[in-house]
Design a protein around this motif. Sequence first.
Motif, PDB file in Angstrom:
ATOM      1  N   LEU A  63       0.839  -1.196   0.000  1.00 18.16           N
ATOM      2  CA  LEU A  63       0.000   0.000   0.000  1.00 18.16           C
ATOM      3  C   LEU A  63       0.873   1.246   0.000  1.00 18.16           C
ATOM      4  O   LEU A  63       1.971   1.262   0.579  1.00 18.16           O
ATOM      5  N   SER A  64       0.394   2.263  -0.619  1.00 18.81           N
ATOM      6  CA  SER A  64       1.146   3.520  -0.676  1.00 18.81           C
ATOM      7  C   SER A  64       0.182   4.672  -0.865  1.00 18.81           C
ATOM      8  O   SER A  64      -0.846   4.548  -1.533  1.00 18.81           O
ATOM      9  N   VAL A  65       0.516   5.799  -0.237  1.00 18.03           N
ATOM     10  CA  VAL A  65      -0.214   7.053  -0.439  1.00 18.03           C
ATOM     11  C   VAL A  65       0.761   8.080  -1.002  1.00 18.03           C
ATOM     12  O   VAL A  65       0.804   8.334  -2.201  1.00 18.03           O
ATOM     13  N   LEU A  66       1.568   8.660  -0.096  1.00 21.49           N
ATOM     14  CA  LEU A  66       2.668   9.496  -0.571  1.00 21.49           C
ATOM     15  C   LEU A  66       3.927   8.687  -0.764  1.00 21.49           C
ATOM     16  O   LEU A  66       4.788   9.029  -1.585  1.00 21.49           O
ATOM     17  N   GLN A  67       4.062   7.638   0.014  1.00 17.58           N
ATOM     18  CA  GLN A  67       5.163   6.705  -0.138  1.00 17.58           C
ATOM     19  C   GLN A  67       4.700   5.332   0.316  1.00 17.58           C
ATOM     20  O   GLN A  67       3.625   5.188   0.894  1.00 17.58           O
ATOM     21  N   GLU A  68       5.476   4.319   0.024  1.00 12.05           N
ATOM     22  CA  GLU A  68       5.079   2.960   0.346  1.00 12.05           C
ATOM     23  C   GLU A  68       4.998   2.762   1.857  1.00 12.05           C
ATOM     24  O   GLU A  68       5.820   3.294   2.615  1.00 12.05           O
ATOM     25  N   MET A  69       3.993   1.976   2.271  1.00  7.66           N
ATOM     26  CA  MET A  69       3.816   1.682   3.696  1.00  7.66           C
ATOM     27  C   MET A  69       4.734   0.521   4.065  1.00  7.66           C
ATOM     28  O   MET A  69       4.320  -0.632   4.174  1.00  7.66           O
ATOM     29  N   ALA A  70       6.014   0.835   4.252  1.00 12.74           N
ATOM     30  CA  ALA A  70       7.013  -0.169   4.602  1.00 12.74           C
ATOM     31  C   ALA A  70       8.075   0.504   5.463  1.00 12.74           C
ATOM     32  O   ALA A  70       8.439   1.666   5.227  1.00 12.74           O
ATOM     33  N   SER A  71       8.550  -0.215   6.462  1.00 13.90           N
ATOM     34  CA  SER A  71       9.560   0.335   7.365  1.00 13.90           C
ATOM     35  C   SER A  71      10.591  -0.732   7.687  1.00 13.90           C
ATOM     36  O   SER A  71      10.283  -1.933   7.724  1.00 13.90           O
ATOM     37  N   LEU A  72      11.810  -0.262   7.935  1.00 16.25           N
ATOM     38  CA  LEU A  72      12.931  -1.116   8.333  1.00 16.25           C
ATOM     39  C   LEU A  72      13.549  -0.502   9.579  1.00 16.25           C
ATOM     40  O   LEU A  72      14.006   0.657   9.562  1.00 16.25           O
ATOM     41  N   ARG A  73      13.548  -1.244  10.675  1.00 15.61           N
ATOM     42  CA  ARG A  73      13.973  -0.699  11.969  1.00 15.61           C
ATOM     43  C   ARG A  73      14.971  -1.660  12.616  1.00 15.61           C
ATOM     44  O   ARG A  73      14.784  -2.876  12.595  1.00 15.61           O
ATOM     45  N   LEU A  74      16.001  -1.050  13.225  1.00 13.85           N
ATOM     46  CA  LEU A  74      17.031  -1.798  13.960  1.00 13.85           C
ATOM     47  C   LEU A  74      16.953  -1.387  15.424  1.00 13.85           C
ATOM     48  O   LEU A  74      17.063  -0.201  15.755  1.00 13.85           O
ATOM     49  N   TYR A  75      16.751  -2.383  16.315  1.00 19.13           N
ATOM     50  CA  TYR A  75      16.592  -2.114  17.750  1.00 19.13           C
ATOM     51  C   TYR A  75      17.926  -2.278  18.475  1.00 19.13           C
ATOM     52  O   TYR A  75      18.898  -2.855  17.945  1.00 19.13           O
ATOM     53  N   ALA A  76      17.937  -1.776  19.707  1.00 20.12           N
ATOM     54  CA  ALA A  76      19.162  -1.831  20.498  1.00 20.12           C
ATOM     55  C   ALA A  76      19.546  -3.265  20.861  1.00 20.12           C
ATOM     56  O   ALA A  76      20.730  -3.548  21.090  1.00 20.12           O
ATOM     57  N   ASN A  77      18.577  -4.175  20.947  1.00 26.20           N
ATOM     58  CA  ASN A  77      18.890  -5.585  21.223  1.00 26.20           C
ATOM     59  C   ASN A  77      19.308  -6.332  19.965  1.00 26.20           C
ATOM     60  O   ASN A  77      19.272  -7.567  19.923  1.00 26.20           O
ATOM     61  N   ARG A  78      19.653  -5.574  18.921  1.00 28.51           N
ATOM     62  CA  ARG A  78      20.154  -6.112  17.652  1.00 28.51           C
ATOM     63  C   ARG A  78      19.103  -6.969  16.936  1.00 28.51           C
ATOM     64  O   ARG A  78      19.407  -8.003  16.344  1.00 28.51           O
ATOM     65  N   THR A  79      17.895  -6.532  17.009  1.00 30.36           N
ATOM     66  CA  THR A  79      16.783  -7.166  16.288  1.00 30.36           C
ATOM     67  C   THR A  79      16.390  -6.275  15.121  1.00 30.36           C
ATOM     68  O   THR A  79      16.166  -5.073  15.291  1.00 30.36           O
ATOM     69  N   VAL A  80      16.320  -6.878  13.962  1.00 24.50           N
ATOM     70  CA  VAL A  80      15.882  -6.178  12.762  1.00 24.50           C
ATOM     71  C   VAL A  80      14.403  -6.495  12.541  1.00 24.50           C
ATOM     72  O   VAL A  80      13.997  -7.670  12.554  1.00 24.50           O
ATOM     73  N   SER A  81      13.591  -5.465  12.342  1.00 23.46           N
ATOM     74  CA  SER A  81      12.152  -5.630  12.143  1.00 23.46           C
ATOM     75  C   SER A  81      11.745  -4.970  10.834  1.00 23.46           C
ATOM     76  O   SER A  81      12.087  -3.820  10.575  1.00 23.46           O
ATOM     77  N   VAL A  82      11.003  -5.739  10.043  1.00 23.81           N
ATOM     78  CA  VAL A  82      10.461  -5.248   8.772  1.00 23.81           C
ATOM     79  C   VAL A  82       8.948  -5.269   8.883  1.00 23.81           C
ATOM     80  O   VAL A  82       8.356  -6.307   9.209  1.00 23.81           O
TER      81      VAL A  82
END
Length: 495
Positions: A128-147
């Motif tokens: 899905l997208s409006v102004l940009q795609e609804m997607a995120s990439l986040r890196l947490y302090a416990n070294r977990t990558v979440s998409v």
Amino acid sequence: MWTLFMPLLALLAQGDGVSFTPNKELLECASQILYIDQHAYQLPTNYSRNIPPGKNTTVYIGVNVNRVSGVDENREEITLDVFLQVSWEEMRLKVPPGRSYIDLPWEFRQLIWTPDLYIWQLQTMRILSVLQEMASLRLYANRTVSVSIGATITIKCEMDFVLYPLDVQNCAIDFSSYKYTREDVRFEWREVAPWFGLAGEQRREFRLPKYVVTFVTDKSKHIRNFGEGEHSAARLQIKLSRELRGYLLESYLPSSLFVIISWGSFCVIPEIVPGRMVLLVTTLLSLVTMFDTVSTNSPDALELKCIEVWLISCTIFVFLALLEYFVVLFGIRYDKSWSRRRQDLRRAASAAQLAPPIHINHSQRLSTPVSGTPQGGVFSPQLSVEDEGLKQQFSHQTIQRLSSKERRLRRDNKVGCETRTVSKDSPILDTMPGDSSGSFLVRFAAMADRGVMFCGAQHGALDKFALMVFPICFTLFTIIYWTTYLSEAHRAMPD
């Protein structure tokens, strides 16, 4: 401006071991990192995006269904609006000191290792997208990558419509890896923040015009065998149960009323042919039209569907009521014809009883002179004028003694006499007492006559019998129908 980003882009390219040529997309990616974090994020120099983070890496899957867009029964597809979350531990990456997490640009996923997620029943997927795609990439302090991705997906679901509309469809969606076996990557479910509706209540099920859709995550371990080994999978169960109320009001109730209305024809006088015939034929055509409409609008199945069995049975009940009326009409016609013949037989019997009795005395017969002429050594008697009159009187009737069985049959037919007069038009056959096959034909003919006259009786004997039998049979059929199909539907549901 280019000199500002060249060192950062060179560092990003070193980790992948490839030559780097600056382009506009990566420049925008780097500028976004600088804008969010106020400094450049650097990958380790020995980082390779082609190698998993470690042996037996666990990938956690979370799905939050926002909306069920529709269910296509003909194509066996389900369209969903979901928020998909995929997370895993990446010990080679770390967050800058003093921050709990950092948001990385979506394009940055091409520079780090990501699981090759494969959804088995997936047909199409659109982010899905409006102004940009609804997607995120986040890196947490416990070294977990979440998409996290917001997307509209279309799922292929194998459906069986034999129990339609009592069917319950169960679809299993498996999330697994296409390349890595379970020794390298394992997939498990992780609970995500539930989606709340406008009323503030958690959406556990979604109601559509025809379905109630329920989602359940299967926490057990599932294995998919393909390729070079066994692959771990996380399974999402989708249950589709129908709203039965609409089918009861649109199909089952009207068809039942049509059958009940057909029973009203048993209360109509058989001689009123137009009224009774119009009632039965109209009811029969209405059921045929309803069956054609339901068959056209319902999904296809390899066998007769549950609702089709019901409509066909209702049509048969109405057809049997129409067939019963045909039997009644035939019985009335036969009864009138047999009544005329019976009156003729009674008049003939009355004439025979009113005739002067004949007394033959043996002594008188010996004293009566008999004249005759010898022919070939045999004396041939000649009848007198009185004997010739007797011969003419009994030339049109046969006098014979009745056996005991024939007397009982005559008493049953209410014609009691010592002699039996049988005309050519009588349906009762006279046979010799010693002939067993003839006596069987007599009994069969008598039973057939009684059955036909029972059907055509003026007081409506067959209609009274049908008015009692038809409701009982339809009630028994209804009980057997619902008991059988409800038990089949319950057996088809998963534990």
